[in-house]
Motif scaffolding. Structure first.
Motif, mmCIF file in Angstrom:
data_model
loop_
_atom_site.group_PDB
_atom_site.id
_atom_site.type_symbol
_atom_site.label_atom_id
_atom_site.label_comp_id
_atom_site.label_asym_id
_atom_site.label_seq_id
_atom_site.Cartn_x
_atom_site.Cartn_y
_atom_site.Cartn_z
ATOM 1 N N MET A 105 0.842 -1.199 0.000
ATOM 2 C CA MET A 105 0.000 0.000 0.000
ATOM 3 C C MET A 105 0.877 1.249 0.000
ATOM 4 N N PHE A 106 0.513 2.218 -0.838
ATOM 5 C CA PHE A 106 1.269 3.461 -0.934
ATOM 6 C C PHE A 106 0.302 4.619 -0.777
ATOM 7 N N LYS A 107 0.854 5.822 -0.748
ATOM 8 C CA LYS A 107 -0.009 6.996 -0.781
ATOM 9 C C LYS A 107 0.431 7.888 -1.922
ATOM 10 N N TRP A 108 -0.531 8.585 -2.530
ATOM 11 C CA TRP A 108 -0.203 9.537 -3.593
ATOM 12 C C TRP A 108 0.604 10.668 -2.970
ATOM 13 N N ARG A 109 1.638 11.092 -3.663
ATOM 14 C CA ARG A 109 2.539 12.080 -3.088
ATOM 15 C C ARG A 109 1.824 13.383 -2.742
ATOM 16 N N TRP A 110 0.902 13.793 -3.595
ATOM 17 C CA TRP A 110 0.324 15.137 -3.427
ATOM 18 C C TRP A 110 -1.035 15.124 -2.736
ATOM 19 N N SER A 111 -1.518 13.959 -2.337
ATOM 20 C CA SER A 111 -2.856 13.955 -1.738
ATOM 21 C C SER A 111 -3.083 12.707 -0.910
ATOM 22 N N GLY A 112 -4.147 12.743 -0.146
ATOM 23 C CA GLY A 112 -4.554 11.564 0.602
ATOM 24 C C GLY A 112 -5.683 10.846 -0.110
ATOM 25 N N ASP A 113 -5.753 11.021 -1.437
ATOM 26 C CA ASP A 113 -6.843 10.429 -2.212
ATOM 27 C C ASP A 113 -6.914 8.918 -2.024
ATOM 28 N N ASP A 114 -8.118 8.409 -2.171
ATOM 29 C CA ASP A 114 -8.312 6.967 -2.146
ATOM 30 C C ASP A 114 -7.563 6.324 -3.300
ATOM 31 N N VAL A 115 -7.378 5.020 -3.184
ATOM 32 C CA VAL A 115 -6.718 4.246 -4.228
ATOM 33 C C VAL A 115 -7.732 3.252 -4.792
ATOM 34 N N TYR A 116 -7.831 3.220 -6.104
ATOM 35 C CA TYR A 116 -8.678 2.238 -6.788
ATOM 36 C C TYR A 116 -7.764 1.344 -7.615
ATOM 37 N N ILE A 117 -8.021 0.045 -7.557
ATOM 38 C CA ILE A 117 -7.221 -0.906 -8.327
ATOM 39 C C ILE A 117 -8.029 -1.351 -9.541
ATOM 40 N N HIS A 118 -7.390 -1.334 -10.708
ATOM 41 C CA HIS A 118 -8.031 -1.770 -11.950
ATOM 42 C C HIS A 118 -7.177 -2.852 -12.586
ATOM 43 N N CYS A 119 -7.804 -3.910 -13.039
ATOM 44 C CA CYS A 119 -7.080 -4.948 -13.768
ATOM 45 C C CYS A 119 -7.778 -5.223 -15.087
ATOM 46 N N GLU A 120 -7.011 -5.147 -16.159
ATOM 47 C CA GLU A 120 -7.515 -5.533 -17.475
ATOM 48 C C GLU A 120 -7.207 -7.012 -17.631
ATOM 49 N N VAL A 121 -8.246 -7.806 -17.799
ATOM 50 C CA VAL A 121 -8.066 -9.257 -17.811
ATOM 51 C C VAL A 121 -8.512 -9.863 -19.135
ATOM 52 N N GLY A 174 -12.333 -0.862 -5.133
ATOM 53 C CA GLY A 174 -12.020 0.331 -4.343
ATOM 54 C C GLY A 174 -13.303 0.982 -3.861
ATOM 55 N N PRO A 175 -13.166 2.045 -3.073
ATOM 56 C CA PRO A 175 -11.918 2.699 -2.699
ATOM 57 C C PRO A 175 -11.166 1.967 -1.591
ATOM 58 N N LEU A 176 -9.841 2.039 -1.667
ATOM 59 C CA LEU A 176 -8.987 1.645 -0.550
ATOM 60 C C LEU A 176 -8.573 2.961 0.105
ATOM 61 N N ARG A 177 -8.873 3.105 1.375
ATOM 62 C CA ARG A 177 -8.523 4.341 2.066
ATOM 63 C C ARG A 177 -7.111 4.220 2.627
ATOM 64 N N VAL A 178 -6.368 5.279 2.475
ATOM 65 C CA VAL A 178 -4.990 5.279 2.956
ATOM 66 C C VAL A 178 -4.985 5.655 4.422
ATOM 67 N N GLU A 181 0.179 7.235 8.766
ATOM 68 C CA GLU A 181 0.685 7.294 10.152
ATOM 69 C C GLU A 181 0.758 8.752 10.544
ATOM 70 N N ASP A 182 0.563 9.009 11.821
ATOM 71 C CA ASP A 182 0.594 10.398 12.299
ATOM 72 C C ASP A 182 1.918 11.071 11.955
ATOM 73 N N THR A 183 2.993 10.318 11.981
ATOM 74 C CA THR A 183 4.312 10.913 11.744
ATOM 75 C C THR A 183 4.453 11.424 10.319
ATOM 76 N N MET A 184 3.593 10.941 9.422
ATOM 77 C CA MET A 184 3.729 11.347 8.030
ATOM 78 C C MET A 184 2.855 12.544 7.689
ATOM 79 N N ILE A 185 2.024 12.938 8.628
ATOM 80 C CA ILE A 185 1.131 14.067 8.337
ATOM 81 C C ILE A 185 1.875 15.366 8.619
#
Length: 187
Positions: A105-121, A174-178, A181-185
């Protein structure tokens, strides 16, 4: 393969891929924890029909073709996109009714936006088609390393890619909510 097939995508907390470990709606996931993704071809008895993950990527919105969203690639051309994300590890792809991989799990550098996963199958017939990655010397090169992302690399840049043709064979989760950690805010 032709016809209509029931294919599901689910996300799990560990590599057991057990029903009891499945994430339910809009889970809050700590940065750095691994997510285990399974694509399953359901209700098919024919073992020659397999499910192949062609591309999997994360975006900030539910729409897999959203031109405004960054795309963070996890799987490209059936292989782990280790340049984009070194934490991807493919367990199986194009070999059976289930294809599986993990990533951190990662976070978008510029936001706390949710993460959606898409797979083309693709539903692929092993008797007449190559369903596993092509043009790779060995499959192990292609499956990724699943290595831990360094703390400072967790904030992901994401790339804007608009050329990708989006078929109707894309699954979205999704959404996967990020859960930051408090230390990263930033104060």
């Amino acid at each position: 393969a032709h016809g209509s097939f029931a294919v599901s995508m689910n996300i799990y907390q560990d590599s057991s891929f057990a029903k009891s470990k499945e994430y339910q709606q809009a889970p809050s996931i700590p940065i750095g924890s691994y997510l285990y993704v399974q694509i399953e071809l359901e209700s098919v008895d024919d073992s020659n029909l397999v499910v192949t993950m062609e591309h999997c990527y994360a975006t900030q919105t539910r729409d897999p073709a959203d031109p405004q969203s960054a795309r963070h690639f996890l799987i490209s051309e059936r292989c782990a996109d280790t340049e984009s994300d070194p934490t991807v590890l493919i367990y199986s792809n194009g070999e059976s009714h289930k294809s599986r991989f993990k990533f951190q799990m990662f976070k978008w550098r510029w936001s706390g936006d949710d993460v959606y996963i898409h797979c083309e199958v693709d539903i692929c017939n092993r008797t007449s088609e190559v369903c596993t990655p092509q043009n790779v010397a060995s499959i192990s090169q292609c499956n990724g390393h699943g290595q831990q992302r360094r703390k400072r690399d967790l904030a992901h840049e994401g790339a804007y890619v608009n050329e990708m043709e989006v078929g109707d064979n894309i699954l979205t989760k999704g959404p996967l909510r990020v859960e930051a950690e408090d230390t990263m805010i930033d104060s």
